[in-house]
Design an enzyme around this catalytic site. Structure first.
Site, PDB file in Angstrom:
ATOM      1  NE  ARG A 236      45.165  44.484  47.326  1.00 31.95           N
ATOM      2  CZ  ARG A 236      44.482  43.398  47.598  1.00 31.95           C
ATOM      3  NH1 ARG A 236      44.349  42.469  46.675  1.00 31.95           N
ATOM      4  NH2 ARG A 236      43.914  43.219  48.783  1.00 31.95           N
ATOM      5  CG  ASP A 260      41.183  42.876  37.897  1.00 28.97           C
ATOM      6  OD1 ASP A 260      40.048  42.472  37.562  1.00 28.97           O
ATOM      7  OD2 ASP A 260      41.936  42.240  38.654  1.00 28.97           O
ATOM      8  CD  GLU A 265      38.189  45.752  44.483  1.00 30.37           C
ATOM      9  OE1 GLU A 265      38.181  44.611  45.027  1.00 30.37           O
ATOM     10  OE2 GLU A 265      39.133  46.156  43.793  1.00 30.37           O
ATOM     11  CG  HIS A 284      40.140  42.447  42.833  1.00 33.32           C
ATOM     12  ND1 HIS A 284      40.331  43.239  43.929  1.00 33.32           N
ATOM     13  CD2 HIS A 284      41.327  41.818  42.639  1.00 33.32           C
ATOM     14  CE1 HIS A 284      41.562  43.105  44.392  1.00 33.32           C
ATOM     15  NE2 HIS A 284      42.194  42.246  43.622  1.00 33.32           N
ATOM     16  CB  ALA A 287      44.791  37.107  40.536  1.00 33.42           C
TER      17      ALA A 287
END
Length: 323
Positions: A236, A260, A265, A284, A287
């Site tokens: 994170r 990532d 953000e 990000h 996933a």
């Protein structure tokens, strides 16, 4: 006997999930909301028992106070794995579950893909192609025999470990409560990290953002790593000190880094990180794959079935531990 419920689906596109819910649990009263704005009004009007929620526009501006307020539900099902956009909360007042594990395999592929990008020198081969240059002595760098340190052996960390061992890597890792983990050669507590940084050829970050993990990878940790180490961050934003990483990369302290997640953000256009060499940047998305959202919702439906029967829920998150 099963319980009835009012369910709020808070995502950027709730329609497919509303349709799937109607199919799986006919007669359930449900409503969708596709914005951070106005969520408080929806909660006050609808008074849901359960909210399935995704931080689809990032942490900034997420309506945490509304979800955890007096009109909020008793159960918040987070569609992703991270819950730092909600912490802290009172476990006696609200139950929070997450979707940890749904995207673990995809994130593990991202990690290994990033590592191979650097060990195979994909950028170098692209530059040779652009220059129409045929180097006679280009060498590949094998992974076999190298050491990978996985900081955080949860669902994602364990998925990475399984794939890393298939490549012949030695895997060491950390977890809050050290115990043997399949595909991991050594498991340590996080207090051992000072002695582990320098052993690793590859460092993978996959821990939640907590007060004790914020800034975990700081200037001291980066200096302790091997000068040709590869760093991959799928944790994170905030676990890795961005300023320290910028200094380390400019000083040539790492072979490469794949990032990532970021402290802010979207990553601001004026961030120096954009201009760093030997860095992979992704928004990000490690996933995120085509069916990820519905796979996460399927886990919620399984949990909802448990909730209706009064059975223990899966993936209940302790806000103090972050998982």
């Amino acid at each position: 006997m099963t319980k009835s419920a009012r369910i709020l689906i808070h995502t950027s596109d709730p329609a497919p999930m509303l349709a799937r819910l109607a199919e799986a649990a006919p007669g359930i009263e449900a409503r969708g909301h596709d914005s951070y704005d106005g969520l408080g009004r929806v909660l006050a009007d609808f008074r849901p028992d359960i909210a399935y929620s995704v931080a689809f526009r990032g942490r900034d501006g997420f309506p945490r106070e509304a979800l955890l307020g007096p009109d909020g539900p008793g159960w918040i099902a987070v569609g992703g794995s991270g819950v730092d956009h909600l912490t802290p909360w009172d476990m006696g007042a609200v139950t929070v579950t997450n979707s940890a594990g749904v995207a673990a395999a995809m994130m593990a592929e991202y990690v290994l893909g990033a590592v191979l990008h650097f060990t195979l020198d994909i950028d170098g081969m692209a530059a040779d192609r652009a220059a129409r240059h045929w180097p006679p002595n280009r060498l590949m760098t094998p992974l076999r025999g190298k050491t990978m340190l996985i900081v955080g052996l949860g669902h994602t960390g364990q998925a990475v470990a399984a794939r890393a061992q298939a490549f012949g890597l030695r895997v060491i890792g950390t977890r809050a409560r050290p115990q043997p983990v399949e595909n991991v050669d050594e498991v340590h507590g996080s207090d051992a990290l000072a002695d582990l940084w320098g052993r690793a050829d590859i460092v993978v970050l996959s821990v939640p953002l907590l007060p004790q993990t914020r800034g975990l990878v700081n200037a001291r940790a980066l200096v302790a790593m091997k000068p040709d180490a590869i760093l991959v961050d799928v944790s994170r934003g905030g676990v890795l000190d961005g300023a320290a990483l910028i200094n380390a990369m400019r000083a040539g302290r790492l072979k490469g880094a794949a990032l990532d997640v970021f402290e802010t953000e979207p990553l601001p256009a004026d961030s120096p990180i954009w201009g760093l060499e030997n860095v992979i940047l992704s928004p990000h998305c490690s996933a995120v794959y085509e069916d990820w959202a519905m796979q996460s919702f399927e886990l919620f439906l399984e949990n909802f079935g448990r909730w209706r029967k009064g059975e223990p829920l899966l993936n209940v998150v302790d806000p103090g531990r972050g998982y």
